[in-house]
Design a protein around this motif. Sequence first.
Motif, PDB file in Angstrom:
ATOM      1  N   ALA A 154      -2.192  73.509  -8.879  1.00  0.00           N
ATOM      2  CA  ALA A 154      -3.170  73.915  -9.896  1.00  0.00           C
ATOM      3  C   ALA A 154      -2.653  73.636 -11.305  1.00  0.00           C
ATOM      4  O   ALA A 154      -3.377  73.087 -12.141  1.00  0.00           O
ATOM      5  N   ILE A 155      -1.393  73.983 -11.583  1.00  0.00           N
ATOM      6  CA  ILE A 155      -0.884  73.770 -12.944  1.00  0.00           C
ATOM      7  C   ILE A 155      -0.620  72.284 -13.184  1.00  0.00           C
ATOM      8  O   ILE A 155      -0.828  71.785 -14.295  1.00  0.00           O
ATOM      9  N   MET A 156      -0.205  71.547 -12.156  1.00  0.00           N
ATOM     10  CA  MET A 156      -0.013  70.103 -12.317  1.00  0.00           C
ATOM     11  C   MET A 156      -1.334  69.433 -12.664  1.00  0.00           C
ATOM     12  O   MET A 156      -1.387  68.553 -13.530  1.00  0.00           O
ATOM     13  N   ASP A 172      -1.229  87.657  -5.208  1.00  0.00           N
ATOM     14  CA  ASP A 172      -1.430  86.613  -4.208  1.00  0.00           C
ATOM     15  C   ASP A 172      -1.427  85.236  -4.875  1.00  0.00           C
ATOM     16  O   ASP A 172      -2.098  85.025  -5.891  1.00  0.00           O
ATOM     17  N   CYS A 173      -0.679  84.301  -4.296  1.00  0.00           N
ATOM     18  CA  CYS A 173      -0.546  82.974  -4.905  1.00  0.00           C
ATOM     19  C   CYS A 173      -1.881  82.227  -4.933  1.00  0.00           C
ATOM     20  O   CYS A 173      -2.146  81.474  -5.875  1.00  0.00           O
ATOM     21  N   HIS A 174      -2.743  82.455  -3.957  1.00  0.00           N
ATOM     22  CA  HIS A 174      -4.044  81.781  -3.949  1.00  0.00           C
ATOM     23  C   HIS A 174      -4.946  82.319  -5.063  1.00  0.00           C
ATOM     24  O   HIS A 174      -5.711  81.555  -5.668  1.00  0.00           O
ATOM     25  N   VAL A 175      -4.848  83.601  -5.339  1.00  0.00           N
ATOM     26  CA  VAL A 175      -5.607  84.193  -6.442  1.00  0.00           C
ATOM     27  C   VAL A 175      -5.102  83.619  -7.764  1.00  0.00           C
ATOM     28  O   VAL A 175      -5.897  83.223  -8.624  1.00  0.00           O
ATOM     29  N   GLN A 176      -3.796  83.553  -7.917  1.00  0.00           N
ATOM     30  CA  GLN A 176      -3.232  83.016  -9.153  1.00  0.00           C
ATOM     31  C   GLN A 176      -3.601  81.544  -9.345  1.00  0.00           C
ATOM     32  O   GLN A 176      -3.907  81.107 -10.452  1.00  0.00           O
ATOM     33  N   ALA A 177      -3.588  80.775  -8.263  1.00  0.00           N
ATOM     34  CA  ALA A 177      -3.983  79.360  -8.347  1.00  0.00           C
ATOM     35  C   ALA A 177      -5.454  79.235  -8.729  1.00  0.00           C
ATOM     36  O   ALA A 177      -5.825  78.377  -9.534  1.00  0.00           O
ATOM     37  N   ALA A 178      -6.300  80.113  -8.187  1.00  0.00           N
ATOM     38  CA  ALA A 178      -7.735  80.094  -8.541  1.00  0.00           C
ATOM     39  C   ALA A 178      -7.925  80.404 -10.023  1.00  0.00           C
ATOM     40  O   ALA A 178      -8.780  79.799 -10.682  1.00  0.00           O
ATOM     41  N   ILE A 179      -7.124  81.317 -10.549  1.00  0.00           N
ATOM     42  CA  ILE A 179      -7.210  81.637 -11.971  1.00  0.00           C
ATOM     43  C   ILE A 179      -6.805  80.432 -12.811  1.00  0.00           C
ATOM     44  O   ILE A 179      -7.482  80.092 -13.797  1.00  0.00           O
ATOM     45  N   LEU A 180      -5.729  79.755 -12.439  1.00  0.00           N
ATOM     46  CA  LEU A 180      -5.297  78.558 -13.170  1.00  0.00           C
ATOM     47  C   LEU A 180      -6.380  77.483 -13.135  1.00  0.00           C
ATOM     48  O   LEU A 180      -6.677  76.862 -14.157  1.00  0.00           O
ATOM     49  N   ARG A 181      -6.987  77.269 -11.953  1.00  0.00           N
ATOM     50  CA  ARG A 181      -8.057  76.268 -11.841  1.00  0.00           C
ATOM     51  C   ARG A 181      -9.257  76.650 -12.697  1.00  0.00           C
ATOM     52  O   ARG A 181      -9.855  75.795 -13.351  1.00  0.00           O
ATOM     53  N   PHE A 182      -9.601  77.945 -12.696  1.00  0.00           N
ATOM     54  CA  PHE A 182     -10.716  78.420 -13.513  1.00  0.00           C
ATOM     55  C   PHE A 182     -10.469  78.120 -14.988  1.00  0.00           C
ATOM     56  O   PHE A 182     -11.334  77.588 -15.678  1.00  0.00           O
ATOM     57  N   TYR A 183      -9.287  78.466 -15.468  1.00  0.00           N
ATOM     58  CA  TYR A 183      -8.973  78.212 -16.876  1.00  0.00           C
ATOM     59  C   TYR A 183      -9.045  76.726 -17.200  1.00  0.00           C
ATOM     60  O   TYR A 183      -9.564  76.332 -18.245  1.00  0.00           O
ATOM     61  N   ALA A 184      -8.530  75.892 -16.302  1.00  0.00           N
ATOM     62  CA  ALA A 184      -8.557  74.447 -16.554  1.00  0.00           C
ATOM     63  C   ALA A 184      -9.992  73.920 -16.583  1.00  0.00           C
ATOM     64  O   ALA A 184     -10.351  73.129 -17.457  1.00  0.00           O
ATOM     65  N   ALA A 193      -4.257  78.824 -19.193  1.00  0.00           N
ATOM     66  CA  ALA A 193      -3.652  78.408 -17.921  1.00  0.00           C
ATOM     67  C   ALA A 193      -2.154  78.198 -18.095  1.00  0.00           C
ATOM     68  O   ALA A 193      -1.345  78.658 -17.270  1.00  0.00           O
ATOM     69  N   MET A 194      -1.770  77.512 -19.155  1.00  0.00           N
ATOM     70  CA  MET A 194      -0.348  77.240 -19.381  1.00  0.00           C
ATOM     71  C   MET A 194       0.413  78.540 -19.640  1.00  0.00           C
ATOM     72  O   MET A 194       1.507  78.737 -19.110  1.00  0.00           O
ATOM     73  N   ASP A 195      -0.169  79.438 -20.408  1.00  0.00           N
ATOM     74  CA  ASP A 195       0.485  80.728 -20.680  1.00  0.00           C
ATOM     75  C   ASP A 195       0.656  81.536 -19.403  1.00  0.00           C
ATOM     76  O   ASP A 195       1.709  82.126 -19.164  1.00  0.00           O
ATOM     77  N   ARG A 196      -0.407  81.578 -18.579  1.00  0.00           N
ATOM     78  CA  ARG A 196      -0.315  82.336 -17.328  1.00  0.00           C
ATOM     79  C   ARG A 196       0.791  81.773 -16.442  1.00  0.00           C
ATOM     80  O   ARG A 196       1.580  82.510 -15.878  1.00  0.00           O
ATOM     81  N   TYR A 197       0.855  80.454 -16.327  1.00  0.00           N
ATOM     82  CA  TYR A 197       1.878  79.837 -15.487  1.00  0.00           C
ATOM     83  C   TYR A 197       3.278  80.119 -16.037  1.00  0.00           C
ATOM     84  O   TYR A 197       4.183  80.472 -15.285  1.00  0.00           O
ATOM     85  N   GLU A 198       3.450  79.983 -17.335  1.00  0.00           N
ATOM     86  CA  GLU A 198       4.762  80.198 -17.948  1.00  0.00           C
ATOM     87  C   GLU A 198       5.254  81.633 -17.771  1.00  0.00           C
ATOM     88  O   GLU A 198       6.451  81.873 -17.664  1.00  0.00           O
ATOM     89  N   HIS A 199       4.328  82.586 -17.733  1.00  0.00           N
ATOM     90  CA  HIS A 199       4.712  83.993 -17.624  1.00  0.00           C
ATOM     91  C   HIS A 199       4.544  84.562 -16.219  1.00  0.00           C
ATOM     92  O   HIS A 199       4.698  85.761 -16.028  1.00  0.00           O
ATOM     93  N   MET A 200       4.222  83.699 -15.283  1.00  0.00           N
ATOM     94  CA  MET A 200       4.030  84.155 -13.912  1.00  0.00           C
ATOM     95  C   MET A 200       5.366  84.668 -13.359  1.00  0.00           C
ATOM     96  O   MET A 200       6.411  84.059 -13.580  1.00  0.00           O
ATOM     97  N   GLU A 201       5.300  85.749 -12.690  1.00  0.00           N
ATOM     98  CA  GLU A 201       6.514  86.340 -12.138  1.00  0.00           C
ATOM     99  C   GLU A 201       7.124  85.419 -11.078  1.00  0.00           C
ATOM    100  O   GLU A 201       6.419  84.817 -10.279  1.00  0.00           O
TER     101      GLU A 201
END
Length: 134
Positions: free
Chosen positions: A74-76, A31-43, A51-59
């Motif tokens: 979130a990544i921006m 789910d994109c909202h779950v992935q965005a929450a993970i990116l925000r958590f890492y940041a 966060a950068m690694d997760r975004y770069e390897h996101m399917e």
Amino acid sequence: ALDACGEAMLAQQGSEIIEELQSLSSNIWRDCHVQAAILRFYAKTEQIQLAMDRYEHMEQEVLSMDKTGVIQVAIMDCYAKIGCMDKLFEVYNKIKSDENRTVSNSMYSILLSGCSHSGSVQHAITVFNDILNT
């Protein structure tokens, strides 16, 4: 729960939530909202590289399901916080060139905040011109 862990700087507890989500057999992990929450958590917990690694390897499938742009926002925000203007504008330009996406007001705000933090006047002028031309 991840946002609360991020706000409270509870990296261990947030990491446990992420591991639990990853182990579930449902599609919630994609789910994109779950992935965005993970990116925000890492940041928020200063785990920027994760966060950068997760975004770069996101399917690509997960990114294509993100019709509202929550993952990109979130990544921006992550890139803006660390002053990584090249990566920030790489995401911005990708969104701008995609005819199925629009740049949201929150994206413009993040861009200008990143420009302010990094002292990047030329990038800020570009953003202002883009806002005027929309």
